[in-house]
Design an enzyme around this catalytic site. Structure first.
Site, PDB file in Angstrom:
ATOM      1  N   GLY A  75       0.947  -1.163   0.101  1.00  0.00           N
ATOM      2  CA  GLY A  75       0.182  -0.026   0.000  1.00  0.00           C
ATOM      3  C   GLY A  75       0.824   1.247  -0.062  1.00  0.00           C
ATOM      4  N   HIS A  76       0.219   2.481  -0.143  1.00  0.00           N
ATOM      5  CA  HIS A  76       0.887   3.747  -0.192  1.00  0.00           C
ATOM      6  C   HIS A  76       1.439   4.103   1.270  1.00  0.00           C
ATOM      7  CE1 HIS A  76      -3.141   4.580   1.648  1.00  0.00           C
ATOM      8  NE2 HIS A  76      -2.580   5.727   2.426  1.00  0.00           N
ATOM      9  N   ASN A  77       2.819   4.715   0.906  1.00  0.00           N
ATOM     10  CA  ASN A  77       3.593   5.037   2.079  1.00  0.00           C
ATOM     11  C   ASN A  77       4.307   3.883   2.772  1.00  0.00           C
ATOM     12  OD1 ASN A  77       2.442   7.799   1.245  1.00  0.00           O
ATOM     13  ND2 ASN A  77       1.419   7.928   3.055  1.00  0.00           N
TER      14      ASN A  77
END
Length: 364
Positions: free
Chosen positions: A259-261
């Protein structure tokens, strides 16, 4: 076709060899199916019987094996079989055949920087200001979007999508249909929504009914270190503001979603169907077994192993072996599982005791 002598193979593997070291080997196979010019992979005593009837003249055998008694003319000793197997498969690897240069059907931006000895396959699209390092091969129908950077000695299989501004180090291997640098799954409601209320109170009321979702755009990108391998059909989201990061030497199996980050440390092993939710941090040398789920904003320390199908919903200190859903220390999970298996017997005993107590009360 690749061909090596027994001596060359042994030297490459830094292993001991005996017998006729000049024998020419053109491939490897299991003992039962190995032909006269193939190396029989008999690295365990369980292969002894099959080796006696094999056509192979040479084999990789276990320490102490009577290789001459099993009819071999030469043998390489494998004290650690799987490590030897790594070297052998590297020697005889059948890499995709692709000519150096840019295929006539490829579309390459005029300002893209293409290194020396690069191969770009059919129908590949390379966007503006892209940088491709030396000796990199990009197979057919792949896309490298604008401002992306790919290091030297990389291999990108067919159908890979590398998004804008993604930065990838040297020695990168990416299997087919992986997508790197897609939008993160990040939305917000104008007013506190049902998810926020449920987290806070454990309930959902009419006041938090969600009318719409507003997109939080992904302004970051994905940064991948050296010698990283990405499996087929993986998806790696770019960061919202900060970047998504995958450290040196980490390996992702097929169908992994990052996922993001998210930050993945160095030398991690992420097995098939793992999902790591946004803004989680995974330390170095972590192993996530198949179908492990990691919740958002979780910190997993270094040198952690999480068993397959586990659900990580709280932070994990370094050096832990985790199992279960929710994931807990493996020893605690095993004891918990044993206790659950004992529940039917416990219920049966309680039921019997209830009957005895009831009869006693009736007598009184």
């Amino acid at each position: 076709m690749k061909k090596f002598t027994i001596e060359q193979i042994a030297n490459t593997l830094n292993a001991e060899a005996f017998g006729d070291l000049s024998l020419i080997i053109a491939g490897v196979h299991a003992p039962a199916n190995a032909t006269v010019d193939q190396l029989a992979l008999a690295m365990d005593p369980s292969y002894a019987e099959a080796l006696k009837y094999s056509e192979a003249q040479a084999g990789i055998v276990w320490p102490g094996a009577d290789w001459e008694g099993m009819g071999l003319k030469a043998a390489i000793i494998a004290p650690r079989s799987r490590y030897i197997l790594s070297g052998v498969t590297y020697l005889f690897e059948k890499l995709p055949e692709i000519e150096l240069g840019i295929h006539p059907t490829a579309i390459v931006a005029s300002d893209a920087e293409i290194g020396a000895n690069v191969a770009v396959g059919a129908f590949v699209i390379i966007g503006k200001k892209v940088k491709i390092g030396d000796n990199t091969r990009i197979l057919s129908h792949s896309t490298v979007s604008e401002y992306a950077v790919i290091g030297s000695d990389s291999l990108i299989y067919s159908g890979v999508r590398i998004g804008a501004r993604v930065q990838i180090g040297n020695g990168f291997i990416c299997q087919s249909n992986a997508v790197i640098g897609v939008d993160g799954f990040s939305y917000v409601t104008p007013q506190p929504g049902a998810v926020e209320e449920a987290k806070k109170t454990g309930k959902i009321t009419s006041t938090s009914r969600t009318a719409s979702f507003e997109r939080i755009n992904s302004l970051g990108t994905v940064i991948i270190g050296d010698n990283v391998e990405i499996g087929a059909n993986c998806t790696i989201d770019r960061g919202t503001i900060e970047n998504t990061f995958i450290g040196n030497g980490s390996k992702l199996d097929n169908l992994v979603h990052i996922g993001h980050n998210v930050t993945i440390g160095s030398t991690c092993l992420i097995c098939g169907q793992v999902g790591v939710a946004g803004s989680s941090i995974v330390g170095d040398r972590v192993v996530l077994g198949g179908q492990v789920g990691v919740a958002d904003h979780i910190n997993i320390g270094s040198d952690v192993i999480v068993a397959g199908k586990s659900g990580v919903s709280s932070n994990v200190p370094s050096g832990r072996v985790m199992m279960g859903n929710p994931a807990m220390r493996m020893d605690l999970n095993v004891e918990t599982y044993k206790a659950i298996r004992r529940l039917p017997r416990l219920v049966s005993k309680v039921t019997k005791l209830e009957k005895i107590v009831l009869k006693t009360d009736q007598i009184k």
